[in-house]
Design a protein around this motif. Structure first.
Motif, PDB file in Angstrom:
ATOM      1  N   ALA A  96     -63.655 -49.086 -61.144  1.00 43.10           N
ATOM      2  CA  ALA A  96     -64.086 -50.078 -62.130  1.00 43.10           C
ATOM      3  C   ALA A  96     -64.534 -49.377 -63.404  1.00 43.10           C
ATOM      4  CB  ALA A  96     -65.233 -50.924 -61.554  1.00 43.10           C
ATOM      5  N   ALA A  97     -65.353 -48.328 -63.242  1.00 39.70           N
ATOM      6  CA  ALA A  97     -65.840 -47.598 -64.408  1.00 39.70           C
ATOM      7  C   ALA A  97     -64.691 -46.956 -65.176  1.00 39.70           C
ATOM      8  CB  ALA A  97     -66.846 -46.535 -63.966  1.00 39.70           C
ATOM      9  N   MET A 151     -73.035 -49.742 -65.787  1.00 36.98           N
ATOM     10  CA  MET A 151     -72.756 -48.832 -64.676  1.00 36.98           C
ATOM     11  C   MET A 151     -73.455 -47.496 -64.888  1.00 36.98           C
ATOM     12  SD  MET A 151     -68.895 -49.908 -63.619  1.00 36.98           S
ATOM     13  CE  MET A 151     -69.191 -49.787 -61.858  1.00 36.98           C
ATOM     14  N   TYR A 152     -73.515 -47.039 -66.134  1.00 36.50           N
ATOM     15  CA  TYR A 152     -74.292 -45.831 -66.425  1.00 36.50           C
ATOM     16  C   TYR A 152     -75.785 -46.081 -66.184  1.00 36.50           C
ATOM     17  CZ  TYR A 152     -70.837 -42.639 -68.457  1.00 36.50           C
ATOM     18  OH  TYR A 152     -69.800 -41.752 -68.627  1.00 36.50           O
ATOM     19  N   ALA A 174     -73.131 -40.959 -61.865  1.00 40.39           N
ATOM     20  CA  ALA A 174     -74.553 -40.632 -61.851  1.00 40.39           C
ATOM     21  C   ALA A 174     -75.271 -41.462 -62.919  1.00 40.39           C
ATOM     22  CB  ALA A 174     -74.752 -39.149 -62.125  1.00 40.39           C
ATOM     23  N   PRO A 175     -76.489 -41.895 -62.635  1.00 43.39           N
ATOM     24  CA  PRO A 175     -77.243 -42.648 -63.658  1.00 43.39           C
ATOM     25  C   PRO A 175     -77.402 -41.808 -64.922  1.00 43.39           C
ATOM     26  CG  PRO A 175     -78.368 -42.720 -61.528  1.00 43.39           C
ATOM     27  CD  PRO A 175     -77.268 -41.718 -61.398  1.00 43.39           C
ATOM     28  N   ASP A 176     -77.233 -42.448 -66.060  1.00 39.20           N
ATOM     29  CA  ASP A 176     -77.354 -41.732 -67.332  1.00 39.20           C
ATOM     30  C   ASP A 176     -77.827 -42.732 -68.391  1.00 39.20           C
ATOM     31  OD1 ASP A 176     -77.041 -40.340 -69.736  1.00 39.20           O
ATOM     32  OD2 ASP A 176     -75.315 -39.209 -68.979  1.00 39.20           O
ATOM     33  N   PRO A 177     -79.147 -42.872 -68.544  1.00 38.04           N
ATOM     34  CA  PRO A 177     -79.654 -43.867 -69.498  1.00 38.04           C
ATOM     35  C   PRO A 177     -79.270 -43.580 -70.945  1.00 38.04           C
ATOM     36  CG  PRO A 177     -81.444 -42.526 -68.601  1.00 38.04           C
ATOM     37  CD  PRO A 177     -80.230 -42.220 -67.804  1.00 38.04           C
ATOM     38  N   VAL A 178     -79.074 -42.308 -71.291  1.00 38.08           N
ATOM     39  CA  VAL A 178     -78.682 -41.986 -72.671  1.00 38.08           C
ATOM     40  C   VAL A 178     -77.287 -42.535 -72.963  1.00 38.08           C
ATOM     41  CG1 VAL A 178     -78.201 -40.128 -74.296  1.00 38.08           C
ATOM     42  CG2 VAL A 178     -80.184 -39.962 -72.757  1.00 38.08           C
ATOM     43  N   ARG A 179     -76.335 -42.276 -72.037  1.00 36.07           N
ATOM     44  CA  ARG A 179     -74.985 -42.812 -72.242  1.00 36.07           C
ATOM     45  C   ARG A 179     -74.998 -44.339 -72.148  1.00 36.07           C
ATOM     46  NH1 ARG A 179     -73.151 -37.809 -69.799  1.00 36.07           N
ATOM     47  NH2 ARG A 179     -71.614 -36.822 -71.177  1.00 36.07           N
ATOM     48  N   ALA A 180     -75.809 -44.865 -71.258  1.00 37.37           N
ATOM     49  CA  ALA A 180     -75.909 -46.325 -71.156  1.00 37.37           C
ATOM     50  C   ALA A 180     -76.330 -46.917 -72.494  1.00 37.37           C
ATOM     51  CB  ALA A 180     -76.911 -46.710 -70.067  1.00 37.37           C
ATOM     52  N   ALA A 181     -77.359 -46.340 -73.082  1.00 39.94           N
ATOM     53  CA  ALA A 181     -77.842 -46.850 -74.367  1.00 39.94           C
ATOM     54  C   ALA A 181     -76.766 -46.725 -75.442  1.00 39.94           C
ATOM     55  CB  ALA A 181     -79.103 -46.096 -74.784  1.00 39.94           C
TER      56      ALA A 181
END
Length: 417
Positions: A78-79, A100-101, A108-115
């Protein structure tokens, strides 16, 4: 042919919104198949398009893999599809990839990329992304904490009708975070979210009508909104309704109705409602008097850290009443817990237990300390006892007691007052 699941219905709302208006093409035929619940047919239309780089088809395939419709659920794939569409500037895919980030699904969780992906989608006008970006700015998650920027993004989403953003913006205006404190604007945004069915906004708006904050005090309107929230299962609203009905302030006093709402909130784990329901059982208000049930509900609230319930439970153990055996040791235990939270009555009561050696070894210096702390909170009986013990303690004990008093630190309350 199987019918679309709840997830597929939710996904279709997003999928269908991405389809361009040209009629009869493979993308639209895939959407029609999806709508009918024939996911395999939808895939046959979308897969060739996605392989050729069609961003909408790539996004749609990503959604199928995310929800496991017509394919084995596979968040990594999906990602991958979301990324292909996102890199082409497809806002819905950017939003999906950001989520998904953020959650660490398929990667892997990545709040910087998510933002970063939320920002791209937000700048394209995606209201969900605007709301999520605002939340990350408000919390300092993946970005430097910036409540002013958070307010701006909440506003952009709120003006497009995003109910959660309206609620959050109301909270910023209520507290004066990122924007000037303005109860009237807070109430206005809460109302917009409340009218869209956001239970927390309904509760907050109802509470503002109770207090006359940002709106004229209006018990009738308060009841309307509190009941709307309570009927959706909002626990604080249920507890608040119970208080209005039991006190007769803001609603006609109705003990039976109060018990109904206290019980709903109490069974959901609200400590204050548990304490109040216990009191109704103890007094036989709105329900048959029952000391055993009263003690049980007091215990539930006390175990969650509610000082008032701990104090009452201590009193029941001290006197051996209300369905509990007489037990000074248990009385001391519960008084100590409430006293640690700064409850003046508990400090006074615990001081007596130390003075007279009830459930604990007698200790006049500890009694003096507790009386002093209670007196500092305005307990007059404690002040008198403190002065009496001051004449009985030696100079060294008084010095040590004063040091203990000055260094006393309260335990933060673990439940809402």
């Amino acid at each position: 042919m199987k019918q679309a699941s709840v997830l597929s219905v939710l996904a279709f709302v997003v999928l269908s919104s991405t389809v361009p208006p040209a009629a009869g093409g493979p993308l639209q035929k895939g959407t029609a198949a999806y709508r009918s619940g024939d996911f395999q047919k939808a895939i046959r239309y979308w897969q060739p398009l996605a392989d050729k780089g069609d961003a909408a088809a790539q996004y749609n395939l990503g959604a199928l893999y995310e929800y496991g419709e017509g394919v084995t659920r596979d968040e990594k794939r999906a990602a991958e599809w979301y990324r292909k569409a996102a890199e082409q500037g497809y806002a819905a895919a950017q939003y999906g990839l950001a989520g998904m980030y953020r959650d660490g699904r398929g990667m892997a969780p990545d709040p910087v990329r998510a933002a970063g992906w939320y920002r791209k989608a937000a700048e394209s006008g995606n209201t969900g992304a605007q709301y999520q970006l605002a939340g990350m700015l408000e919390r300092g998650e993946g970005l430097r904490l910036d409540e002013m920027s958070a307010a701006l993004w909440y506003l952009r989403a709120a003006e497009q009708g995003e109910a959660k953003a309206q609620f959050s913006l109301g909270g910023l205006y209520k507290d004066g975070r990122g924007v000037p404190k303005d109860p009237a604007k807070a109430a206005s945004w809460y109302r917009k979210a409340a009218e869209q069915g956001v239970a927390a906004a309904q509760y907050n708006l109802g509470a503002m009508y109770v207090m006359g904050m940002g709106v004229p005090q209006d018990p009738a309107q308060a009841l309307v909104w509190l009941r709307s929230a309570a009927n959706q299962g909002h626990v604080l609203a249920q507890s608040h309704l119970g208080t209005l009905y039991s006190s007769g302030r803001g609603a006609p006093r109705n003990d039976a109705e109060a018990v109904v709402w206290y019980r709903r909130a109490a069974e959901a784990g609200n400590a204050l409602a548990q304490n109040n329901l216990a009191a109704m059982y103890a007094l036989g208000r709105g329900v048959a008097q029952n000391a055993d049930l009263a003690a049980e509900w007091y215990r539930r609230a006390a175990e969650q850290g509610l000082a008032a319930a701990q104090l009452t439970l201590a009193g029941l153990y001290r006197m051996g009443k209300g369905g509990v055996p007489q037990d000074d040791g248990q009385a001391v235990n519960w008084l100590r817990k409430a006293a640690a939270q700064g409850n003046a009555a508990a400090r006074y009561g615990l001081g007596e237990m130390y003075e007279y050696g009830l459930g604990v070894e007698a200790d006049l210096r500890q009694a003096y300390i507790l009386y002093s702390l209670a007196a500092g909170a305005g307990n007059e009986n404690a002040a008198r006892n403190r002065e009496r013990l001051a004449g009985e303690l030696g100079a060294g004990d008084l010095v040590e007691a004063q040091r203990a008093i000055s260094s006393w630190q309260e335990t933060p309350a673990t439940v809402e007052p």
